[in-house]
Design a protein around this motif. Sequence first.
Motif, PDB file in Angstrom:
ATOM      1  N   VAL A  30       1.775  10.892   7.172  1.00 27.26           N
ATOM      2  CA  VAL A  30       2.595  12.113   7.211  1.00 27.26           C
ATOM      3  C   VAL A  30       3.902  11.875   6.456  1.00 27.26           C
ATOM      4  O   VAL A  30       4.353  12.721   5.676  1.00 27.26           O
ATOM      5  CB  VAL A  30       2.863  12.556   8.666  1.00 27.26           C
ATOM      6  CG1 VAL A  30       3.946  13.625   8.715  1.00 27.26           C
ATOM      7  CG2 VAL A  30       1.586  13.077   9.307  1.00 27.26           C
ATOM      8  N   ALA A  31       4.509  10.724   6.676  1.00 27.53           N
ATOM      9  CA  ALA A  31       5.771  10.414   5.989  1.00 27.53           C
ATOM     10  C   ALA A  31       5.563  10.349   4.474  1.00 27.53           C
ATOM     11  O   ALA A  31       6.369  10.867   3.705  1.00 27.53           O
ATOM     12  CB  ALA A  31       6.351   9.097   6.503  1.00 27.53           C
ATOM     13  N   LEU A  32       4.472   9.718   4.040  1.00 28.30           N
ATOM     14  CA  LEU A  32       4.172   9.656   2.612  1.00 28.30           C
ATOM     15  C   LEU A  32       3.988  11.058   2.033  1.00 28.30           C
ATOM     16  O   LEU A  32       4.473  11.364   0.944  1.00 28.30           O
ATOM     17  CB  LEU A  32       2.898   8.841   2.367  1.00 28.30           C
ATOM     18  CG  LEU A  32       3.055   7.335   2.318  1.00 28.30           C
ATOM     19  CD1 LEU A  32       1.691   6.658   2.367  1.00 28.30           C
ATOM     20  CD2 LEU A  32       3.814   6.910   1.065  1.00 28.30           C
ATOM     21  N   SER A  33       3.306  11.902   2.779  1.00 30.45           N
ATOM     22  CA  SER A  33       3.089  13.268   2.322  1.00 30.45           C
ATOM     23  C   SER A  33       4.412  14.006   2.163  1.00 30.45           C
ATOM     24  O   SER A  33       4.643  14.699   1.171  1.00 30.45           O
ATOM     25  CB  SER A  33       2.185  13.999   3.320  1.00 30.45           C
ATOM     26  OG  SER A  33       2.082  15.354   2.983  1.00 30.45           O
ATOM     27  N   PHE A  45       0.826  -1.202   0.000  1.00 28.35           N
ATOM     28  CA  PHE A  45       0.000   0.000   0.000  1.00 28.35           C
ATOM     29  C   PHE A  45       0.866   1.260   0.000  1.00 28.35           C
ATOM     30  O   PHE A  45       0.601   2.205  -0.745  1.00 28.35           O
ATOM     31  CB  PHE A  45      -0.923   0.025   1.221  1.00 28.35           C
ATOM     32  CG  PHE A  45      -1.432   1.409   1.516  1.00 28.35           C
ATOM     33  CD1 PHE A  45      -2.425   1.966   0.730  1.00 28.35           C
ATOM     34  CD2 PHE A  45      -0.873   2.164   2.537  1.00 28.35           C
ATOM     35  CE1 PHE A  45      -2.871   3.264   0.960  1.00 28.35           C
ATOM     36  CE2 PHE A  45      -1.309   3.458   2.766  1.00 28.35           C
ATOM     37  CZ  PHE A  45      -2.309   4.006   1.980  1.00 28.35           C
ATOM     38  N   ALA A  46       1.889   1.293   0.829  1.00 27.62           N
ATOM     39  CA  ALA A  46       2.719   2.490   0.956  1.00 27.62           C
ATOM     40  C   ALA A  46       3.368   2.852  -0.375  1.00 27.62           C
ATOM     41  O   ALA A  46       3.389   4.024  -0.778  1.00 27.62           O
ATOM     42  CB  ALA A  46       3.779   2.286   2.037  1.00 27.62           C
ATOM     43  N   HIS A  47       3.897   1.867  -1.073  1.00 28.88           N
ATOM     44  CA  HIS A  47       4.552   2.153  -2.355  1.00 28.88           C
ATOM     45  C   HIS A  47       3.538   2.597  -3.414  1.00 28.88           C
ATOM     46  O   HIS A  47       3.820   3.500  -4.207  1.00 28.88           O
ATOM     47  CB  HIS A  47       5.360   0.946  -2.823  1.00 28.88           C
ATOM     48  CG  HIS A  47       6.653   0.780  -2.086  1.00 28.88           C
ATOM     49  ND1 HIS A  47       7.746   1.594  -2.305  1.00 28.88           N
ATOM     50  CD2 HIS A  47       7.027  -0.083  -1.100  1.00 28.88           C
ATOM     51  CE1 HIS A  47       8.744   1.231  -1.516  1.00 28.88           C
ATOM     52  NE2 HIS A  47       8.328   0.215  -0.770  1.00 28.88           N
ATOM     53  N   PRO A  95       7.442  17.607  -3.716  1.00 32.05           N
ATOM     54  CA  PRO A  95       8.695  18.074  -4.320  1.00 32.05           C
ATOM     55  C   PRO A  95       9.359  19.158  -3.477  1.00 32.05           C
ATOM     56  O   PRO A  95       8.680  19.988  -2.880  1.00 32.05           O
ATOM     57  CB  PRO A  95       8.246  18.659  -5.673  1.00 32.05           C
ATOM     58  CG  PRO A  95       6.903  18.071  -5.928  1.00 32.05           C
ATOM     59  CD  PRO A  95       6.289  17.813  -4.594  1.00 32.05           C
ATOM     60  N   LEU A  96      10.677  19.121  -3.429  1.00 30.41           N
ATOM     61  CA  LEU A  96      11.408  20.172  -2.727  1.00 30.41           C
ATOM     62  C   LEU A  96      11.283  21.468  -3.519  1.00 30.41           C
ATOM     63  O   LEU A  96      11.222  21.446  -4.753  1.00 30.41           O
ATOM     64  CB  LEU A  96      12.880  19.777  -2.595  1.00 30.41           C
ATOM     65  CG  LEU A  96      13.157  18.538  -1.747  1.00 30.41           C
ATOM     66  CD1 LEU A  96      14.623  18.149  -1.857  1.00 30.41           C
ATOM     67  CD2 LEU A  96      12.784  18.794  -0.298  1.00 30.41           C
ATOM     68  N   PRO A  97      11.233  22.615  -2.832  1.00 29.86           N
ATOM     69  CA  PRO A  97      11.121  23.882  -3.556  1.00 29.86           C
ATOM     70  C   PRO A  97      12.238  24.027  -4.587  1.00 29.86           C
ATOM     71  O   PRO A  97      13.400  23.742  -4.299  1.00 29.86           O
ATOM     72  CB  PRO A  97      11.268  24.933  -2.444  1.00 29.86           C
ATOM     73  CG  PRO A  97      10.875  24.222  -1.190  1.00 29.86           C
ATOM     74  CD  PRO A  97      11.297  22.794  -1.384  1.00 29.86           C
ATOM     75  N   GLY A  98      11.847  24.425  -5.778  1.00 29.35           N
ATOM     76  CA  GLY A  98      12.836  24.684  -6.826  1.00 29.35           C
ATOM     77  C   GLY A  98      13.351  23.458  -7.540  1.00 29.35           C
ATOM     78  O   GLY A  98      14.280  23.545  -8.333  1.00 29.35           O
ATOM     79  N   THR A  99      12.764  22.285  -7.265  1.00 29.71           N
ATOM     80  CA  THR A  99      13.220  21.069  -7.959  1.00 29.71           C
ATOM     81  C   THR A  99      12.078  20.501  -8.779  1.00 29.71           C
ATOM     82  O   THR A  99      10.910  20.624  -8.412  1.00 29.71           O
ATOM     83  CB  THR A  99      13.699  19.991  -6.976  1.00 29.71           C
ATOM     84  OG1 THR A  99      12.599  19.572  -6.163  1.00 29.71           O
ATOM     85  CG2 THR A  99      14.815  20.496  -6.095  1.00 29.71           C
ATOM     86  N   ALA A 100      12.422  19.886  -9.874  1.00 30.56           N
ATOM     87  CA  ALA A 100      11.403  19.221 -10.692  1.00 30.56           C
ATOM     88  C   ALA A 100      11.045  17.883 -10.065  1.00 30.56           C
ATOM     89  O   ALA A 100      11.868  17.269  -9.385  1.00 30.56           O
ATOM     90  CB  ALA A 100      11.944  19.012 -12.101  1.00 30.56           C
ATOM     91  N   CYS A 101       9.838  17.430 -10.295  1.00 24.99           N
ATOM     92  CA  CYS A 101       9.388  16.158  -9.712  1.00 24.99           C
ATOM     93  C   CYS A 101      10.321  14.991 -10.024  1.00 24.99           C
ATOM     94  O   CYS A 101      10.605  14.190  -9.134  1.00 24.99           O
ATOM     95  CB  CYS A 101       7.971  15.841 -10.169  1.00 24.99           C
ATOM     96  SG  CYS A 101       6.744  16.943  -9.449  1.00 24.99           S
ATOM     97  N   PRO A 102      10.797  14.832 -11.270  1.00 26.60           N
ATOM     98  CA  PRO A 102      11.655  13.676 -11.557  1.00 26.60           C
ATOM     99  C   PRO A 102      12.909  13.613 -10.698  1.00 26.60           C
ATOM    100  O   PRO A 102      13.410  12.542 -10.405  1.00 26.60           O
ATOM    101  CB  PRO A 102      12.010  13.867 -13.042  1.00 26.60           C
ATOM    102  CG  PRO A 102      10.874  14.662 -13.591  1.00 26.60           C
ATOM    103  CD  PRO A 102      10.475  15.597 -12.477  1.00 26.60           C
ATOM    104  N   VAL A 103      13.406  14.768 -10.246  1.00 24.09           N
ATOM    105  CA  VAL A 103      14.591  14.777  -9.377  1.00 24.09           C
ATOM    106  C   VAL A 103      14.264  14.076  -8.068  1.00 24.09           C
ATOM    107  O   VAL A 103      15.039  13.282  -7.541  1.00 24.09           O
ATOM    108  CB  VAL A 103      15.059  16.226  -9.107  1.00 24.09           C
ATOM    109  CG1 VAL A 103      16.179  16.255  -8.081  1.00 24.09           C
ATOM    110  CG2 VAL A 103      15.499  16.881 -10.415  1.00 24.09           C
ATOM    111  N   ALA A 108       2.447  16.011  -3.158  1.00 27.96           N
ATOM    112  CA  ALA A 108       2.405  17.120  -4.109  1.00 27.96           C
ATOM    113  C   ALA A 108       1.005  17.709  -4.202  1.00 27.96           C
ATOM    114  O   ALA A 108       0.833  18.878  -4.543  1.00 27.96           O
ATOM    115  CB  ALA A 108       2.869  16.648  -5.488  1.00 27.96           C
ATOM    116  N   LEU A 109      -0.010  16.905  -3.865  1.00 23.64           N
ATOM    117  CA  LEU A 109      -1.384  17.381  -3.947  1.00 23.64           C
ATOM    118  C   LEU A 109      -1.891  17.984  -2.635  1.00 23.64           C
ATOM    119  O   LEU A 109      -2.908  18.656  -2.612  1.00 23.64           O
ATOM    120  CB  LEU A 109      -2.298  16.231  -4.372  1.00 23.64           C
ATOM    121  CG  LEU A 109      -1.985  15.634  -5.751  1.00 23.64           C
ATOM    122  CD1 LEU A 109      -2.815  14.389  -5.988  1.00 23.64           C
ATOM    123  CD2 LEU A 109      -2.230  16.645  -6.855  1.00 23.64           C
TER     124      LEU A 109
END
Length: 199
Positions: free
Chosen positions: A143-146, A81-83, A151-159, A92-93
């Motif tokens: 919370v951990a999943l969230s 489930f977690a994965h 995404p970290l500020p200033g980084t693209a999702c794929p990173v 991100a949402l």
Amino acid sequence: MRNRERIVAAARETFVESGAEAALDEIARRAGVGNATLYRHFPDRAALVHEVVVCVMARVTESAERAAAQEADPFAGVRRFAHEAADERIGALCPMLSGTFDPDEPGIAAARDRMEGAVQGLFERAQAAGRLRPDVAVGDLLVALSQLTRPLPGTACPVNDQFVHRHLQLLLDGLEAPGRSELPGAPATLEGLRQQSRP
């Protein structure tokens, strides 16, 4: 796939990449529909955001229910489930749930309650079998999943994406019983998280 489903799928991807203020024109383009079609299904941004949030919660719920039904080992169910939930990019949402969004709106509340019940069932099953640490609660994982999928500020999702499942597995190893150390603080219960999020 029907136009409405295509719009919701495109909106989810766009919101993950660009936030809830992403251009609706871009969402329509990704969905392969005209702006008029988008507005016929969703008269404003709030209606589209609402549908995306309900859709994501439904998908996370279905993932929890499948894991409970198909995994004989209760902890394997939690892990699976977690994965799968991480792939939904719930972190991100999360910002879409803040601001003027009403978390107690009936459609949102019903989807949230069903999701929380399904995940709680996974946790209780794994703890009853002695496979999940007794000093953790569902909120600890959510919370951990969230945090892992935001995404970290200033980084693209794929990173970020290349590390999500690796770091999630490290977390899951720490949730498995028996625990190797005493955890500081108290478990993050769903009720406790709800109280903290209210003004």
